[in-house]
Design a protein around this motif. Structure first.
Motif, PDB file in Angstrom:
ATOM      1  N   ARG A 136      41.379  33.949  34.039  1.00 22.93           N
ATOM      2  CA  ARG A 136      41.727  35.250  35.170  1.00 22.93           C
ATOM      3  C   ARG A 136      42.177  35.779  33.731  1.00 22.93           C
ATOM      4  N   ALA A 137      42.484  37.214  34.219  1.00 26.10           N
ATOM      5  CA  ALA A 137      43.647  37.831  33.324  1.00 26.10           C
ATOM      6  C   ALA A 137      44.651  37.836  33.701  1.00 26.10           C
ATOM      7  N   SER A 138      45.251  37.133  34.663  1.00 27.07           N
ATOM      8  CA  SER A 138      46.760  37.383  35.172  1.00 27.07           C
ATOM      9  C   SER A 138      47.203  35.829  34.352  1.00 27.07           C
ATOM     10  N   GLU A 139      46.412  34.595  34.383  1.00 24.48           N
ATOM     11  CA  GLU A 139      46.578  33.313  33.491  1.00 24.48           C
ATOM     12  C   GLU A 139      46.951  33.535  32.403  1.00 24.48           C
ATOM     13  N   VAL A 140      46.778  34.441  31.501  1.00 25.56           N
ATOM     14  CA  VAL A 140      46.641  35.273  30.800  1.00 25.56           C
ATOM     15  C   VAL A 140      48.345  35.801  29.781  1.00 25.56           C
ATOM     16  N   ILE A 141      48.467  37.128  30.904  1.00 24.88           N
ATOM     17  CA  ILE A 141      48.947  38.154  30.936  1.00 24.88           C
ATOM     18  C   ILE A 141      50.421  37.376  31.461  1.00 24.88           C
ATOM     19  N   GLU A 142      50.220  37.020  31.872  1.00 19.68           N
ATOM     20  CA  GLU A 142      52.373  36.178  32.525  1.00 19.68           C
ATOM     21  C   GLU A 142      52.457  35.110  31.911  1.00 19.68           C
ATOM     22  N   VAL A 143      51.818  34.483  31.290  1.00 22.68           N
ATOM     23  CA  VAL A 143      52.126  33.499  30.062  1.00 22.68           C
ATOM     24  C   VAL A 143      53.918  33.404  29.592  1.00 22.68           C
ATOM     25  N   THR A 144      54.417  32.503  29.279  1.00 23.09           N
ATOM     26  CA  THR A 144      55.414  32.482  28.327  1.00 23.09           C
ATOM     27  C   THR A 144      55.759  31.691  27.105  1.00 23.09           C
ATOM     28  N   ILE A 145      56.719  32.292  25.905  1.00 21.79           N
ATOM     29  CA  ILE A 145      56.475  31.579  25.151  1.00 21.79           C
ATOM     30  C   ILE A 145      56.110  29.819  24.586  1.00 21.79           C
ATOM     31  N   GLY A 146      57.492  29.761  26.285  1.00 19.96           N
ATOM     32  CA  GLY A 146      57.571  28.015  26.387  1.00 19.96           C
ATOM     33  C   GLY A 146      56.297  27.587  27.014  1.00 19.96           C
ATOM     34  N   ASP A 147      55.565  28.607  27.581  1.00 19.52           N
ATOM     35  CA  ASP A 147      54.059  27.908  27.715  1.00 19.52           C
ATOM     36  C   ASP A 147      53.260  27.630  26.850  1.00 19.52           C
ATOM     37  N   TYR A 148      52.544  28.536  25.465  1.00 19.54           N
ATOM     38  CA  TYR A 148      52.235  28.478  24.479  1.00 19.54           C
ATOM     39  C   TYR A 148      52.334  26.991  23.506  1.00 19.54           C
ATOM     40  N   ALA A 166      58.282  49.330  26.584  1.00 20.53           N
ATOM     41  CA  ALA A 166      59.945  49.282  26.880  1.00 20.53           C
ATOM     42  C   ALA A 166      60.786  48.200  26.581  1.00 20.53           C
ATOM     43  N   GLY A 167      59.720  46.611  26.355  1.00 21.33           N
ATOM     44  CA  GLY A 167      60.319  45.606  25.972  1.00 21.33           C
ATOM     45  C   GLY A 167      60.445  45.201  27.233  1.00 21.33           C
ATOM     46  N   LEU A 168      59.609  44.973  28.124  1.00 21.93           N
ATOM     47  CA  LEU A 168      59.625  44.446  29.572  1.00 21.93           C
ATOM     48  C   LEU A 168      58.700  43.666  29.445  1.00 21.93           C
ATOM     49  N   SER A 169      58.496  42.311  30.665  1.00 25.69           N
ATOM     50  CA  SER A 169      57.237  41.592  30.520  1.00 25.69           C
ATOM     51  C   SER A 169      56.134  42.316  30.535  1.00 25.69           C
ATOM     52  N   PHE A 170      54.986  42.374  30.022  1.00 21.96           N
ATOM     53  CA  PHE A 170      53.542  42.775  30.271  1.00 21.96           C
ATOM     54  C   PHE A 170      53.213  42.917  32.320  1.00 21.96           C
ATOM     55  N   THR A 171      52.834  43.779  32.765  1.00 22.88           N
ATOM     56  CA  THR A 171      51.482  42.879  33.615  1.00 22.88           C
ATOM     57  C   THR A 171      50.589  43.594  34.103  1.00 22.88           C
ATOM     58  N   TYR A 172      49.475  42.694  35.179  1.00 21.96           N
ATOM     59  CA  TYR A 172      48.311  43.244  35.055  1.00 21.96           C
ATOM     60  C   TYR A 172      47.641  44.848  35.327  1.00 21.96           C
ATOM     61  N   HIS A 173      48.659  45.276  36.094  1.00 22.12           N
ATOM     62  CA  HIS A 173      48.422  46.896  35.969  1.00 22.12           C
ATOM     63  C   HIS A 173      49.004  47.262  34.693  1.00 22.12           C
ATOM     64  N   ALA A 174      49.776  47.045  33.777  1.00 24.63           N
ATOM     65  CA  ALA A 174      49.974  47.969  32.428  1.00 24.63           C
ATOM     66  C   ALA A 174      49.073  47.421  31.904  1.00 24.63           C
ATOM     67  N   TRP A 175      48.194  46.527  32.198  1.00 26.10           N
ATOM     68  CA  TRP A 175      47.314  45.997  30.962  1.00 26.10           C
ATOM     69  C   TRP A 175      45.474  45.812  31.087  1.00 26.10           C
ATOM     70  N   TYR A 176      45.739  46.456  32.883  1.00 24.48           N
ATOM     71  CA  TYR A 176      44.452  47.045  32.920  1.00 24.48           C
ATOM     72  C   TYR A 176      43.969  48.220  31.988  1.00 24.48           C
ATOM     73  N   TYR A 177      45.205  49.033  32.637  1.00 25.62           N
ATOM     74  CA  TYR A 177      45.208  50.664  31.876  1.00 25.62           C
ATOM     75  C   TYR A 177      44.753  50.797  30.992  1.00 25.62           C
ATOM     76  N   HIS A 178      44.514  49.919  29.837  1.00 26.30           N
ATOM     77  CA  HIS A 178      44.199  49.679  28.423  1.00 26.30           C
ATOM     78  C   HIS A 178      42.562  49.109  28.468  1.00 26.30           C
TER      79      HIS A 178
END
Length: 448
Positions: free
Chosen positions: A236-248, A314-326
């Motif tokens: 799901r999109a949120s499962e990709v967008i909201e992960v961290t460097i540690g998750d990788y 702006a250097g903040l955590s990327f969110t679903y709604h910000a990504w969905y715009y693109h």
């Protein structure tokens, strides 16, 4: 002149507000009921689901302002339940091409071939809206999407027994009528003959159409990496967008990362796997685009585990709604009508096709299918049956075509054999004026 509509906008990142999304009415004024509903939903369900509910309701509220009528007056969203129900019934019939039939204290809703696939989702969204309005003390009546009579009757069926004024005896006593195993939904509008079915997305070129659409609107590396991860991992999109460097970092392979799933409440209970080409793009993003946006300008090796994998401008955590715009911008520019979840359906369809192609025995099919179910973290194994039904039908078509081809060959063989049997033997007759010499002994026999 185009009809003005209800719409929503995100709060600019440099503006402080308790709302990060605002809904506006047809007069371009903030419309707080839908705004509060979205934020109330977002506290209970995922952000993408809350946004989906909101998007389902915007056309209805526009229609309510322009076309709704009850006893000669325009229906308002906070009117009494009877008025709201009449408006919803009219909307279902006029805008969604449904057939609505009265039944006892509720309504049966039948989709037609002209109805969209979103009827059930619309009714669920509206029911959730009035539930939120009730909890937020903004609607002074009972929820118009709930059939209170059915709720009361269902309660009586499960609590009242044959003895007047006394509680129901347990079923094991054998003195009571058996309680129904399945409760009827408490919804006032009951959609009949409707079950959720996963979509079969079987176009092998779909990912590349999406990537090309992204290039047309100049997606950054971030958007391209996320799109590739969706198609290659089935997440799901949120499962990709909201992960961290540690998750990788937590996985042994650079082709994998760990993430949460629906209902895990943020716990990392699954992993995603993707291609080496996507690994290269992801690392390039982290060490170039992301590094520029990061406040510390760190490369991959120097980033802390808790740092988000994807960042906003702006250097903040990327969110679903910000990504969905693109995503939405690319799909609109290319004319593709594809929501992000179709990438997940495409992944499952493609994986199952591969399973059927490479497996040589039924046991191998079962084993690989079980691995896919575990990878997808499906709670209900029946989810896969619809996909399998698609391939069962496809295998039947292939087998049926082979049978028809064999029938055609057998017909040719039969006709050829029949032609040989009915063909009369040709008797050759030689006509000649050349005199034939006959032996004298034979001449004597002929004269005798």
């Amino acid at each position: 002149m185009e009809l003005s509509k209800y719409y929503y906008m995100y709060c600019p990142e440099d503006v402080k507000s308790r709302y990060h999304l605002l809904v506006f009415d047809r007069q371009n004024q903030p419309f707080l009921p839908l705004t509060d509903f979205y934020h109330d939903c977002k506290g209970r369900i995922s952000e993408s689901s809350a946004l989906s509910y909101l998007q389902n309701l915007l056309p209805f509220f526009t229609w309510l302002d322009v076309y709704s009528k009850y006893q000669g007056e325009t229906v308002l969203w906070n009117d009494e339940p009877d008025a709201i129900r009449v408006a919803i019934e009219d909307y279902l019939m006029e805008e969604m091409a449904c057939k609505v039939r009265e039944k006892d204290s509720f309504r049966f809703v039948n989709r037609t071939h002209k109805s969209p696939n979103t009827v059930n989702h619309f009714l669920s969204s509206l029911k959730s809206f009035y539930k939120s309005m009730d909890q937020l003390k903004q609607y002074g009546h009972r929820n118009p999407l709930i059939d209170t009579h059915s709720v009361v009757q269902d309660y009586k069926n499960h609590t009242e027994g044959v003895r007047v004024g006394k509680p129901r005896m347990p079923d094991i006593a054998g003195t009571e009528d058996p309680t129904p195993h399945r409760r009827l939904t408490d919804s006032y509008f009951k959609l009949i003959n409707e079950e959720w079915q996963p979509e079969i997305i079987d176009d092998p070129h779909l990912p590349y159409q999406v990537y090309q659409a992204g290039k047309q609107v100049k997606w950054s590396l971030r958007e391209m990496v996320i799109a590739r991860l969706l198609f290659e991992s089935g997440a799901r999109a949120s499962e990709v967008i909201e992960v961290t460097i540690g998750d990788y970092r937590s996985r042994k392979s650079f082709q994998e990362l760990r993430t949460f799933t629906k209902g895990s409440h943020g716990r990392r209970v699954k992993f995603l796997r993707f291609s080496k080409d996507t690994v290269k793009l992801l690392m390039r993003y982290i060490n170039t685009e992301r590094k520029k946006l990061d406040t510390l300008h760190c490369s991959f090796n120097n980033l802390p585990d808790e740092a988000p994998l994807f960042l906003t401008e702006a250097g903040l955590s990327f969110t679903y709604h910000a990504w969905y715009y693109h995503w939405s911008k690319a799909m609109k520019a290319s004319g593709l009508k594809i929501n992000p979840h179709k990438a997940r359906h495409w992944f499952v369809t493609t994986r199952l096709r591969e399973i059927y192609n490479v497996s040589t025995t039924e046991n191998e099919v079962v084993q690989r299918r079980t691995q896919l179910i575990k990878y997808m973290k499906w709670k209900q194994e029946d989810t896969i049956k619809t996909y399998e039904h698609h391939f069962d039908e496809e295998k039947h078509r292939e087998a049926h075509d082979n049978m028809l081809d064999n029938m055609k060959e057998k017909e040719k063989e039969y006709l050829q054999q029949k032609k040989k049997k009915t063909k009369k033997p040709q008797v050759s007759r030689v006509h000649t004026n050349i005199p034939v010499e006959i032996d004298e002994d034979i001449q004597g026999l002929l004269k005798f």
